[in-house]
Scaffold this motif. Sequence first.
Motif, PDB file in Angstrom:
ATOM      1  N   SER A 132      -7.874   6.808 -15.304  1.00 30.78           N
ATOM      2  CA  SER A 132      -7.669   7.814 -14.273  1.00 30.78           C
ATOM      3  C   SER A 132      -6.192   7.968 -13.905  1.00 30.78           C
ATOM      4  O   SER A 132      -5.360   7.088 -14.195  1.00 30.78           O
ATOM      5  N   ILE A 133      -5.889   9.082 -13.257  1.00 28.33           N
ATOM      6  CA  ILE A 133      -4.530   9.320 -12.778  1.00 28.33           C
ATOM      7  C   ILE A 133      -4.111   8.184 -11.848  1.00 28.33           C
ATOM      8  O   ILE A 133      -3.009   7.626 -11.974  1.00 28.33           O
ATOM      9  N   PHE A 134      -4.982   7.826 -10.924  1.00 31.19           N
ATOM     10  CA  PHE A 134      -4.685   6.750  -9.978  1.00 31.19           C
ATOM     11  C   PHE A 134      -4.390   5.445 -10.709  1.00 31.19           C
ATOM     12  O   PHE A 134      -3.385   4.777 -10.435  1.00 31.19           O
ATOM     13  N   GLU A 135      -5.250   5.079 -11.650  1.00 25.36           N
ATOM     14  CA  GLU A 135      -5.096   3.793 -12.326  1.00 25.36           C
ATOM     15  C   GLU A 135      -3.860   3.759 -13.225  1.00 25.36           C
ATOM     16  O   GLU A 135      -3.284   2.704 -13.444  1.00 25.36           O
ATOM     17  N   PHE A 139      -1.292   0.768 -12.428  1.00 22.68           N
ATOM     18  CA  PHE A 139      -1.364  -0.263 -13.476  1.00 22.68           C
ATOM     19  C   PHE A 139      -0.250  -1.301 -13.332  1.00 22.68           C
ATOM     20  O   PHE A 139      -0.501  -2.507 -13.317  1.00 22.68           O
ATOM     21  N   GLY A 140       1.000  -0.844 -13.224  1.00 19.10           N
ATOM     22  CA  GLY A 140       2.129  -1.768 -13.131  1.00 19.10           C
ATOM     23  C   GLY A 140       2.070  -2.650 -11.900  1.00 19.10           C
ATOM     24  O   GLY A 140       2.203  -3.888 -12.002  1.00 19.10           O
ATOM     25  N   PRO A 141       1.885  -2.056 -10.714  1.00 12.48           N
ATOM     26  CA  PRO A 141       1.768  -2.893  -9.520  1.00 12.48           C
ATOM     27  C   PRO A 141       0.627  -3.909  -9.608  1.00 12.48           C
ATOM     28  O   PRO A 141       0.766  -5.047  -9.139  1.00 12.48           O
ATOM     29  N   ARG A 142      -0.507  -3.521 -10.206  1.00 12.55           N
ATOM     30  CA  ARG A 142      -1.606  -4.490 -10.378  1.00 12.55           C
ATOM     31  C   ARG A 142      -1.147  -5.661 -11.240  1.00 12.55           C
ATOM     32  O   ARG A 142      -1.415  -6.828 -10.917  1.00 12.55           O
ATOM     33  N   ILE A 143      -0.464  -5.354 -12.354  1.00 11.67           N
ATOM     34  CA  ILE A 143       0.031  -6.414 -13.240  1.00 11.67           C
ATOM     35  C   ILE A 143       0.981  -7.340 -12.485  1.00 11.67           C
ATOM     36  O   ILE A 143       1.033  -8.551 -12.726  1.00 11.67           O
ATOM     37  N   ASN A 144       1.733  -6.763 -11.547  1.00 13.65           N
ATOM     38  CA  ASN A 144       2.703  -7.543 -10.778  1.00 13.65           C
ATOM     39  C   ASN A 144       2.115  -8.172  -9.523  1.00 13.65           C
ATOM     40  O   ASN A 144       2.853  -8.661  -8.661  1.00 13.65           O
ATOM     41  N   GLY A 145       0.789  -8.142  -9.407  1.00 14.77           N
ATOM     42  CA  GLY A 145       0.134  -8.923  -8.365  1.00 14.77           C
ATOM     43  C   GLY A 145      -0.310  -8.173  -7.137  1.00 14.77           C
ATOM     44  O   GLY A 145      -0.833  -8.783  -6.193  1.00 14.77           O
ATOM     45  N   VAL A 146      -0.138  -6.850  -7.087  1.00 14.35           N
ATOM     46  CA  VAL A 146      -0.597  -6.087  -5.929  1.00 14.35           C
ATOM     47  C   VAL A 146      -2.107  -5.885  -6.048  1.00 14.35           C
ATOM     48  O   VAL A 146      -2.585  -5.326  -7.038  1.00 14.35           O
ATOM     49  N   ARG A 147      -2.844  -6.322  -5.054  1.00 14.09           N
ATOM     50  CA  ARG A 147      -4.303  -6.237  -5.109  1.00 14.09           C
ATOM     51  C   ARG A 147      -4.888  -5.400  -3.976  1.00 14.09           C
ATOM     52  O   ARG A 147      -5.965  -4.815  -4.117  1.00 14.09           O
ATOM     53  N   GLU A 148      -4.228  -5.336  -2.845  1.00 15.28           N
ATOM     54  CA  GLU A 148      -4.774  -4.648  -1.678  1.00 15.28           C
ATOM     55  C   GLU A 148      -4.886  -3.153  -1.952  1.00 15.28           C
ATOM     56  O   GLU A 148      -3.905  -2.493  -2.327  1.00 15.28           O
ATOM     57  N   LYS A 149      -6.076  -2.609  -1.767  1.00 15.11           N
ATOM     58  CA  LYS A 149      -6.331  -1.214  -2.106  1.00 15.11           C
ATOM     59  C   LYS A 149      -5.444  -0.249  -1.318  1.00 15.11           C
ATOM     60  O   LYS A 149      -4.938   0.733  -1.866  1.00 15.11           O
ATOM     61  N   SER A 150      -5.246  -0.534  -0.038  1.00 17.19           N
ATOM     62  CA  SER A 150      -4.428   0.365   0.777  1.00 17.19           C
ATOM     63  C   SER A 150      -2.973   0.356   0.313  1.00 17.19           C
ATOM     64  O   SER A 150      -2.306   1.395   0.318  1.00 17.19           O
ATOM     65  N   HIS A 151      -2.491  -0.806  -0.102  1.00 14.02           N
ATOM     66  CA  HIS A 151      -1.118  -0.903  -0.604  1.00 14.02           C
ATOM     67  C   HIS A 151      -0.982  -0.154  -1.923  1.00 14.02           C
ATOM     68  O   HIS A 151      -0.013   0.582  -2.142  1.00 14.02           O
ATOM     69  N   VAL A 156       0.793   4.593  -5.131  1.00 11.74           N
ATOM     70  CA  VAL A 156       0.410   5.729  -5.975  1.00 11.74           C
ATOM     71  C   VAL A 156       0.873   7.037  -5.342  1.00 11.74           C
ATOM     72  O   VAL A 156       1.480   7.892  -6.012  1.00 11.74           O
ATOM     73  N   GLU A 157       0.609   7.216  -4.053  1.00 13.53           N
ATOM     74  CA  GLU A 157       1.019   8.461  -3.397  1.00 13.53           C
ATOM     75  C   GLU A 157       2.541   8.598  -3.398  1.00 13.53           C
ATOM     76  O   GLU A 157       3.073   9.677  -3.699  1.00 13.53           O
ATOM     77  N   ASP A 175      -9.700  11.747 -11.960  1.00 15.29           N
ATOM     78  CA  ASP A 175      -9.791  12.420 -13.262  1.00 15.29           C
ATOM     79  C   ASP A 175      -9.027  11.627 -14.315  1.00 15.29           C
ATOM     80  O   ASP A 175      -8.044  10.933 -14.020  1.00 15.29           O
ATOM     81  N   ASN A 176      -9.463  11.764 -15.561  1.00 12.71           N
ATOM     82  CA  ASN A 176      -8.748  11.132 -16.663  1.00 12.71           C
ATOM     83  C   ASN A 176      -7.360  11.760 -16.802  1.00 12.71           C
ATOM     84  O   ASN A 176      -7.208  12.981 -16.754  1.00 12.71           O
ATOM     85  N   ALA A 177      -6.356  10.933 -16.977  1.00 12.12           N
ATOM     86  CA  ALA A 177      -4.981  11.426 -17.077  1.00 12.12           C
ATOM     87  C   ALA A 177      -4.785  12.365 -18.253  1.00 12.12           C
ATOM     88  O   ALA A 177      -3.901  13.229 -18.229  1.00 12.12           O
ATOM     89  N   HIS A 178      -5.601  12.228 -19.292  1.00 17.40           N
ATOM     90  CA  HIS A 178      -5.474  13.093 -20.465  1.00 17.40           C
ATOM     91  C   HIS A 178      -5.937  14.529 -20.186  1.00 17.40           C
ATOM     92  O   HIS A 178      -5.728  15.415 -21.018  1.00 17.40           O
TER      93      HIS A 178
END
Length: 283
Positions: A132-135, A139-151, A156-157, A175-178
């Motif tokens: 998805s566009i959001f994911e 993606f990068g922040p998740r890899i770097n340890g950000v887990r909190e959905k609000s953060h 993303v915004e 939606d799918n980014a493609h």
Amino acid sequence: MNDTDRHIGDNRTVRTHGLAPEFARSSSSPALSTPAVEVEKLNFHYGATRALTNISLVIPTKQVTAFIGPSGCGKSTFIRCLNRMNDVIPNIRVDGLVRIEGEDIYDADIRLEDLRKKVGMVFQKSNPFPMSIFENVAFGPRINGVREKSHLAEIVERSLTRADLWREVKDRLTDNAHDLSGGQQQRLCIARALANDPAIVLMDEPASALDPISTAKIEETIFELKKEYTIIIVTHNLQQAARISDRTAFFYQGELIEYDTAEIIFQTPANKKTEEYITGRFG
């Protein structure tokens, strides 16, 4: 200080010269701001082939610096030296010094994850992940340890807004980014790079595959981004370089021929080879 060899892999060696910097800048250039990048006597080899020869320059912060020159002149090789993406190529050799915000990026203690977080990259061909566009942006922040959905939602915004895409996709984040258009996909890739909060964003021909309207949108985005980021762009489009860059470097056959303000490079270049390229006599 003597030269020192440092190994960055089984077949990659870095040599750092203990020499004072010799920067490629014209005496007519205005004073540079605090350097984002300092390069001194950089040489780069693919096996026995030398791709870059004795490159020295300073890139200022929060400006757009464009690299121009004909195909195969070393522009993309050089830009990949700035975040060590060339490291994955077998049998390379690098010697010289590259500092990012004063730090030697080829030092043995440098963590590539930290370097590539600080120095983001946008490629010639948009390459959104099949998610998805959001994911894509998260993606990068998740890899770097950000887990909190609000953060993550805030990141993303903010990233999509800075890439001038938020208004177009805020109701389509799942939606799918493609499913995005080519120009939107490229701005999504810019947002993805910004999500890791880099200091520097490298762009390798980011608009070469886009139509004129999408290209104009990318250029508008770059103009806004330099308020917060240092932008380094490779482009074959001379008109684009003249429009968006503060400083321009002309490469030819692996050498840095001339580096100055965009105004000087495009109106009164000091080097005859630069003038010939700018006026379309070769390239």
